[in-house]
Design a protein around this motif. Structure first.
Motif, mmCIF file in Angstrom:
data_model
loop_
_atom_site.group_PDB
_atom_site.id
_atom_site.type_symbol
_atom_site.label_atom_id
_atom_site.label_comp_id
_atom_site.label_asym_id
_atom_site.label_seq_id
_atom_site.Cartn_x
_atom_site.Cartn_y
_atom_site.Cartn_z
ATOM 1 N N ILE A 1 6.210 4.689 -5.678
ATOM 2 C CA ILE A 1 7.186 4.095 -6.597
ATOM 3 C C ILE A 1 6.522 3.218 -7.656
ATOM 4 C CG2 ILE A 1 9.129 2.479 -6.719
ATOM 5 C CD1 ILE A 1 9.918 3.475 -3.930
ATOM 6 N N LEU A 2 5.495 2.460 -7.280
ATOM 7 C CA LEU A 2 4.894 1.492 -8.207
ATOM 8 C C LEU A 2 3.792 2.075 -9.093
ATOM 9 C CD1 LEU A 2 4.749 -1.764 -6.044
ATOM 10 C CD2 LEU A 2 6.462 -1.059 -7.707
ATOM 11 N N LEU A 3 3.527 3.369 -8.979
ATOM 12 C CA LEU A 3 2.543 3.999 -9.862
ATOM 13 C C LEU A 3 3.194 4.322 -11.204
ATOM 14 C CD1 LEU A 3 0.757 6.498 -7.429
ATOM 15 C CD2 LEU A 3 -0.049 4.263 -8.205
ATOM 16 N N SER A 4 2.355 4.571 -12.208
ATOM 17 C CA SER A 4 2.879 4.958 -13.520
ATOM 18 C C SER A 4 3.400 6.392 -13.464
ATOM 19 C CB SER A 4 1.767 4.844 -14.568
ATOM 20 O OG SER A 4 0.766 5.816 -14.320
ATOM 21 N N ALA A 5 4.013 6.834 -14.551
ATOM 22 C CA ALA A 5 4.570 8.192 -14.606
ATOM 23 C C ALA A 5 3.475 9.246 -14.451
ATOM 24 C CB ALA A 5 5.308 8.389 -15.923
ATOM 25 N N THR A 6 2.236 8.881 -14.829
ATOM 26 C CA THR A 6 1.112 9.824 -14.691
ATOM 27 C C THR A 6 0.385 9.667 -13.361
ATOM 28 O OG1 THR A 6 -0.343 8.265 -15.835
ATOM 29 C CG2 THR A 6 0.762 9.940 -17.185
ATOM 30 N N GLY A 7 0.880 8.782 -12.489
ATOM 31 C CA GLY A 7 0.268 8.598 -11.173
ATOM 32 C C GLY A 7 -0.898 7.631 -11.159
ATOM 33 N N GLN A 8 -1.043 6.842 -12.230
ATOM 34 C CA GLN A 8 -2.147 5.891 -12.323
ATOM 35 C C GLN A 8 -1.743 4.521 -11.769
ATOM 36 O OE1 GLN A 8 -5.248 6.815 -13.509
ATOM 37 N NE2 GLN A 8 -4.324 8.861 -13.553
ATOM 38 N N LEU A 9 -2.734 3.800 -11.239
ATOM 39 C CA LEU A 9 -2.495 2.448 -10.738
ATOM 40 C C LEU A 9 -2.576 1.431 -11.870
ATOM 41 C CD1 LEU A 9 -1.857 1.310 -7.961
ATOM 42 C CD2 LEU A 9 -4.291 0.877 -7.626
ATOM 43 N N PHE A 10 -3.440 1.704 -12.854
ATOM 44 C CA PHE A 10 -3.606 0.832 -14.022
ATOM 45 C C PHE A 10 -3.504 1.666 -15.292
ATOM 46 C CE2 PHE A 10 -5.921 -1.210 -10.577
ATOM 47 C CZ PHE A 10 -5.419 -2.500 -10.621
ATOM 48 N N PRO A 11 -2.569 1.459 -16.180
ATOM 49 C CA PRO A 11 -1.443 0.517 -16.081
ATOM 50 C C PRO A 11 -0.287 1.134 -15.288
ATOM 51 C CG PRO A 11 -1.403 1.600 -18.194
ATOM 52 C CD PRO A 11 -2.615 2.131 -17.469
ATOM 53 N N SER A 12 0.462 0.292 -14.627
ATOM 54 C CA SER A 12 1.616 0.743 -13.845
ATOM 55 C C SER A 12 2.486 -0.467 -13.536
ATOM 56 C CB SER A 12 1.143 1.380 -12.534
ATOM 57 O OG SER A 12 0.534 0.398 -11.710
ATOM 58 N N ALA A 13 3.597 -0.215 -12.843
ATOM 59 C CA ALA A 13 4.461 -1.328 -12.416
ATOM 60 C C ALA A 13 3.689 -2.263 -11.495
ATOM 61 C CB ALA A 13 5.699 -0.782 -11.718
ATOM 62 N N PHE A 14 2.771 -1.697 -10.701
ATOM 63 C CA PHE A 14 1.973 -2.524 -9.797
ATOM 64 C C PHE A 14 1.055 -3.462 -10.580
ATOM 65 C CE2 PHE A 14 -2.187 -3.125 -7.754
ATOM 66 C CZ PHE A 14 -1.803 -3.882 -6.657
ATOM 67 N N SER A 15 0.340 -2.942 -11.565
ATOM 68 C CA SER A 15 -0.599 -3.781 -12.321
ATOM 69 C C SER A 15 0.139 -4.845 -13.118
ATOM 70 C CB SER A 15 -1.472 -2.925 -13.243
ATOM 71 O OG SER A 15 -0.690 -2.267 -14.212
ATOM 72 N N ARG A 16 1.339 -4.506 -13.627
ATOM 73 C CA ARG A 16 2.104 -5.499 -14.392
ATOM 74 C C ARG A 16 2.659 -6.601 -13.491
ATOM 75 N NH1 ARG A 16 3.935 -0.789 -16.841
ATOM 76 N NH2 ARG A 16 5.897 -0.878 -15.676
ATOM 77 N N SER A 17 2.858 -6.290 -12.213
ATOM 78 C CA SER A 17 3.436 -7.285 -11.296
ATOM 79 C C SER A 17 2.418 -7.789 -10.281
ATOM 80 C CB SER A 17 4.639 -6.684 -10.575
ATOM 81 O OG SER A 17 4.219 -5.581 -9.804
ATOM 82 N N CYS B 1 0.837 -1.219 0.000
ATOM 83 C CA CYS B 1 0.000 0.000 0.000
ATOM 84 C C CYS B 1 0.862 1.255 0.000
ATOM 85 C CB CYS B 1 -0.941 0.001 1.204
ATOM 86 S SG CYS B 1 -2.275 -1.199 1.068
ATOM 87 N N LEU B 2 1.948 1.245 0.780
ATOM 88 C CA LEU B 2 2.845 2.409 0.812
ATOM 89 C C LEU B 2 3.515 2.626 -0.544
ATOM 90 C CD1 LEU B 2 4.552 1.965 4.305
ATOM 91 C CD2 LEU B 2 2.887 3.724 3.636
ATOM 92 N N LEU B 3 3.758 1.526 -1.279
ATOM 93 C CA LEU B 3 4.411 1.623 -2.583
ATOM 94 C C LEU B 3 3.435 1.963 -3.709
ATOM 95 C CD1 LEU B 3 6.835 -1.429 -2.333
ATOM 96 C CD2 LEU B 3 7.443 0.997 -2.233
ATOM 97 N N THR B 4 2.124 1.944 -3.402
ATOM 98 C CA THR B 4 1.143 2.174 -4.462
ATOM 99 C C THR B 4 0.142 3.294 -4.165
ATOM 100 O OG1 THR B 4 -0.248 0.423 -3.530
ATOM 101 C CG2 THR B 4 1.191 -0.181 -5.368
ATOM 102 N N LEU B 5 -0.212 3.499 -2.913
ATOM 103 C CA LEU B 5 -1.315 4.414 -2.598
ATOM 104 C C LEU B 5 -0.886 5.783 -2.109
ATOM 105 C CD1 LEU B 5 -3.729 1.855 -0.883
ATOM 106 C CD2 LEU B 5 -3.682 2.602 -3.275
ATOM 107 N N THR B 6 0.371 5.955 -1.791
ATOM 108 C CA THR B 6 0.830 7.270 -1.337
ATOM 109 C C THR B 6 1.116 8.168 -2.543
ATOM 110 O OG1 THR B 6 3.100 6.450 -1.276
ATOM 111 C CG2 THR B 6 1.849 6.338 0.774
ATOM 112 N N PRO B 7 1.116 9.488 -2.350
ATOM 113 C CA PRO B 7 1.439 10.381 -3.468
ATOM 114 C C PRO B 7 2.852 10.105 -3.995
ATOM 115 C CG PRO B 7 0.500 11.605 -1.629
ATOM 116 C CD PRO B 7 0.745 10.209 -1.141
ATOM 117 N N HIS B 8 3.004 10.107 -5.287
ATOM 118 C CA HIS B 8 4.287 9.839 -5.965
ATOM 119 C C HIS B 8 4.862 8.476 -5.574
ATOM 120 C CE1 HIS B 8 4.034 14.023 -7.071
ATOM 121 N NE2 HIS B 8 4.000 14.377 -5.784
#
Length: 199
Positions: A120-136, A111-118
């Protein structure tokens, strides 16, 4: 029983592949437009040369990771938690609490790697899908399941040594080997259909 079913499905796919090879040759010999033969020089080069790229897909990685996760669940004794006629021992209850604690810590980290502002696992635009999180997502899910299962197995005394832990991680792969073979046959057959008819 399952192996017989998998064997039948596998033989059906192999028979379909052979029929497709013959059909592609016949249709291309009849000069059907948009059909390529698997027995032509181009078809043989594609079939043999492209085999690795066809089989090595993200779907195979997901299948392998899920088999590892399912194997750890079974080998670590987690199904005991859901058995009606098997009351939990004191050690099982302690193991369950510790395993849930590890799982909660893991979920908090994700959650800390995905839901906090900026994050790490969010996309460059700050989206959850698609992102490093959704791919993994599948690897993260599989790791969480393995973490819970192995910690439960160790704390409950069902996984006593490193060898036991390693065996629990490979157990699902050995049991799921027929699925891996089926995956290879089916993916290659579907790719062959695409090669023949979607030129």
């Amino acid at each position: 029983m399952k192996n017989k079913l998998f064997a039948r499905i596998g033989m059906g796919v192999v028979a379909s592949q052979l029929a497709l090879i013959i059909l592609s040759w016949l249709l291309s010999a009849m000069r059907q437009e948009g059909v390529r033969s698997l027995l032509s020089s181009e078809g043989i080069r594609w079939f043999i040369g492209g085999f690795n790229n066809i089989v090595a897909s993200p779907l195979l990685v997901c299948l392998l990771l899920l088999l590892v996760a399912v194997g750890t669940i079974e080998k670590s004794g987690v199904p005991v938690l859901f058995a009606k006629n098997h009351p939990l021992t004191y050690r099982d209850r302690i193991a369950l609490r510790v395993s849930f604690a590890f799982l909660i810590i893991y979920i908090v980290i994700i959650c800390l790697l995905t839901l906090t502002p900026h994050a790490i696992l969010l996309s460059a635009t700050g989206q959850l899908f698609p992102s490093a999180f959704s791919r993994s997502f599948v690897p993260l899910l599989a790791f969480g399941i393995c973490l819970f299962s192995v910690s439960f197995g160790v704390m409950s005394g069902r996984l006593k040594t490193l060898a036991d832990i390693f065996e629990s991680l490979t157990f699902g792969l050995s049991k799921g080997a027929p699925l891996i073979v089926l995956y290879i046959l089916i993916v290659q057959f579907l790719a062959s259909v695409g090669f023949v008819f979607m030129s």
